[in-house]
Design an enzyme around this catalytic site. Structure first.
Site, PDB file in Angstrom:
ATOM      1  N   LYS A  10     -60.917 -51.184  55.956  1.00  0.00           N
ATOM      2  CA  LYS A  10     -62.223 -51.112  56.637  1.00  0.00           C
ATOM      3  C   LYS A  10     -62.946 -49.847  56.234  1.00  0.00           C
ATOM      4  CE  LYS A  10     -61.393 -47.547  59.574  1.00  0.00           C
ATOM      5  NZ  LYS A  10     -61.976 -46.242  59.316  1.00  0.00           N
ATOM      6  N   PRO A  98     -55.631 -47.083  49.760  1.00  0.00           N
ATOM      7  CA  PRO A  98     -55.192 -45.684  49.738  1.00  0.00           C
ATOM      8  C   PRO A  98     -54.717 -45.204  51.118  1.00  0.00           C
ATOM      9  CG  PRO A  98     -57.228 -45.931  48.516  1.00  0.00           C
ATOM     10  CD  PRO A  98     -56.985 -47.253  49.189  1.00  0.00           C
ATOM     11  N   GLY A 106     -52.904 -47.890  57.127  1.00  0.00           N
ATOM     12  CA  GLY A 106     -51.738 -47.978  58.016  1.00  0.00           C
ATOM     13  C   GLY A 106     -51.958 -49.006  59.110  1.00  0.00           C
ATOM     14  N   ASP A 140     -57.441 -48.595  65.479  1.00  0.00           N
ATOM     15  CA  ASP A 140     -58.077 -49.440  64.464  1.00  0.00           C
ATOM     16  C   ASP A 140     -57.329 -50.756  64.219  1.00  0.00           C
ATOM     17  OD1 ASP A 140     -59.830 -47.349  64.100  1.00  0.00           O
ATOM     18  OD2 ASP A 140     -59.005 -46.709  62.173  1.00  0.00           O
TER      19      ASP A 140
HETATM   20  O1  C5P Z   1     -55.230 -44.548  67.477  1.00  0.00           O
HETATM   21  P1  C5P Z   1     -54.731 -43.883  66.249  1.00  0.00           P
HETATM   22  O2  C5P Z   1     -53.230 -43.741  66.250  1.00  0.00           O
HETATM   23  O3  C5P Z   1     -55.253 -44.449  64.987  1.00  0.00           O
HETATM   24  O4  C5P Z   1     -55.282 -42.402  66.308  1.00  0.00           O
HETATM   25  C1  C5P Z   1     -54.820 -41.397  65.452  1.00  0.00           C
HETATM   26  C2  C5P Z   1     -55.313 -40.048  65.942  1.00  0.00           C
HETATM   27  O5  C5P Z   1     -56.727 -39.965  65.802  1.00  0.00           O
HETATM   28  C3  C5P Z   1     -55.072 -39.781  67.407  1.00  0.00           C
HETATM   29  O6  C5P Z   1     -53.807 -39.223  67.611  1.00  0.00           O
HETATM   30  C4  C5P Z   1     -56.180 -38.791  67.739  1.00  0.00           C
HETATM   31  O7  C5P Z   1     -55.854 -37.502  67.293  1.00  0.00           O
HETATM   32  C5  C5P Z   1     -57.327 -39.284  66.884  1.00  0.00           C
HETATM   33  N1  C5P Z   1     -58.223 -40.214  67.599  1.00  0.00           N
HETATM   34  C6  C5P Z   1     -59.040 -39.725  68.600  1.00  0.00           C
HETATM   35  N2  C5P Z   1     -59.881 -40.577  69.256  1.00  0.00           N
HETATM   36  C7  C5P Z   1     -59.942 -41.876  68.917  1.00  0.00           C
HETATM   37  C8  C5P Z   1     -59.123 -42.395  67.895  1.00  0.00           C
HETATM   38  C9  C5P Z   1     -58.276 -41.532  67.250  1.00  0.00           C
HETATM   39  O8  C5P Z   1     -59.009 -38.526  68.920  1.00  0.00           O
HETATM   40  N3  C5P Z   1     -60.779 -42.672  69.580  1.00  0.00           N
END
Ligand code: C5P
Length: 307
Positions: A10, A98, A106, A140
């Site tokens: 995405k 990537p 991921g 995501d």
């Molecule tokens: O949800 P995900 O594991 O992809 O998020 C990875 C990191 O990105 C989180 O640990 C956080 O530090 C940051 N994040 C955030 N706010 C979001 C999504 C992600 O702060 N809405």
């Protein structure tokens, strides 16, 4: 027996970041757009007692963790637990997206692992079940299942499909190695008092009318300044797009990948060639969007990605 899923990367057409919530995530309004760059996940039954084994092939092999904290491994365990099964599986990840690039690679692998494991164990989980599990795995991951073009609210996981017409052409200057938490931390440092994020009407209008020129002007990403602060070379690369007539250029998600919106396939080729001549060392990828989200394929099927 094995099952295979193919899942797109995405980019974000809008990423507006608000205050940090009590759970530590940021409040978001994100417009996700799935593009024709895919990872494939194959899940097969393993010998009893062997646990989850991950084999990574394709590009970026060295950058993908093969331990139990791999997001795809966590997805497989989660589905196995729902079926009351021991988690003994072989998980093959064929990477084209990537890693740590702002392209949700991921998350794509986790979405593919959810779908393939459920298919392998009998297809008993509903779409709502899979979406709820996806949201537990990461902000995501629900979009990686859904695909298309969609607005994400909450921490990005609450999705509504966006009305979008036509097809858009993209050139990615894909690089790796910016950690999402590090970019959010830099955003916090640069923006001590962020406001509540709102849907960008210019983005929605451009999508509704299929107007690439308007979309190019409307692309917006609140994490871009933070990504540039951590990778100063990104601002020069963004200028390459402007120089070669891209309709818009933006850092995707938390970066460091840059997405150029271009007019058509021919323009994509011109911009890709121009990018090569800058000495950029990452991958230069042409893709189109929107495309569908995670889909099951046959067990043996072939790779289908483009570079
Ligand atoms: O949800 P995900 O594991 O992809 O998020 C990875 C990191 O990105 C989180 O640990 C956080 O530090 C940051 N994040 C955030 N706010 C979001 C999504 C992600 O702060 N809405």
């Amino acid at each position: 027996m094995s099952r295979r899923a193919r899942v797109p990367a995405k980019i974000n057409l809008q990423l507006s970041v608000g205050p940090t919530r009590p759970d530590g995530f940021h409040e978001l309004v994100s417009v996700f757009h799935a593009i024709s760059l895919y990872d494939e996940i194959v899940v097969a039954e393993g010998e009893p007692g062997t646990g989850i084994r991950i084999i990574v092939s394709g590009d970026y092999v060295d950058l993908v963790p093969t331990t139990a904290d791999n997001l795809a491994a966590r997805a497989v365990s989660m589905v196995a637990a729902r079926y009351g099964r021991d988690a003994d599986f072989l998980v093959q990840i064929r990477k084209s997206i990537p890693v740590a690039a702002g392209l949700a690679g991921g998350s794509a692998d986790a979405a593919g692992a959810l779908l393939a494991t459920d298919a392998l164990l009998g297809n008993e989980l509903s779409r709502d079940d899979l979406m709820a599990m996806a949201a537990q795995l990461g902000s995501d991951v629900p979009f990686s299942l859904a695909g298309g073009t969609a607005v994400g609210m909450g921490r990005g996981e609450k999705l509504t499909p966006a009305l979008a017409r036509g097809e858009f052409h993209w050139v990615l200057l894909a690089d790796t190695g910016l950690s999402t938490p590090a970019v959010y931390a830099e955003f916090d440092r640069l923006n001590p008092k962020p406001t509540h994020p709102k849907i960008n009407e210019a983005v929605m209008h451009a999508l509704r009318s299929g107007d690439a020129t308007a979309l190019g002007k409307a692309l917006t990403n609140d994490l871009q300044a933070a990504a540039i602060s951590l990778r100063p070379g990104l601002s020069q690369l963004l200028d390459v797009g402007v120089e070669y007539g891209a309709l818009g250029s933006i850092v995707s998600g938390s970066g460091p990948t840059i997405a150029f919106l271009v007019r058509d396939e021919e323009h994509a080729l011109d911009v890709a060639v121009a990018a090569t001549s800058t000495g950029f060392t990452g991958a230069i990828i042409r893709a189109r969007g929107p495309v569908v989200g995670a889909r099951l394929g046959d067990e043996r099927g072939s790779q289908s990605h483009q570079h």
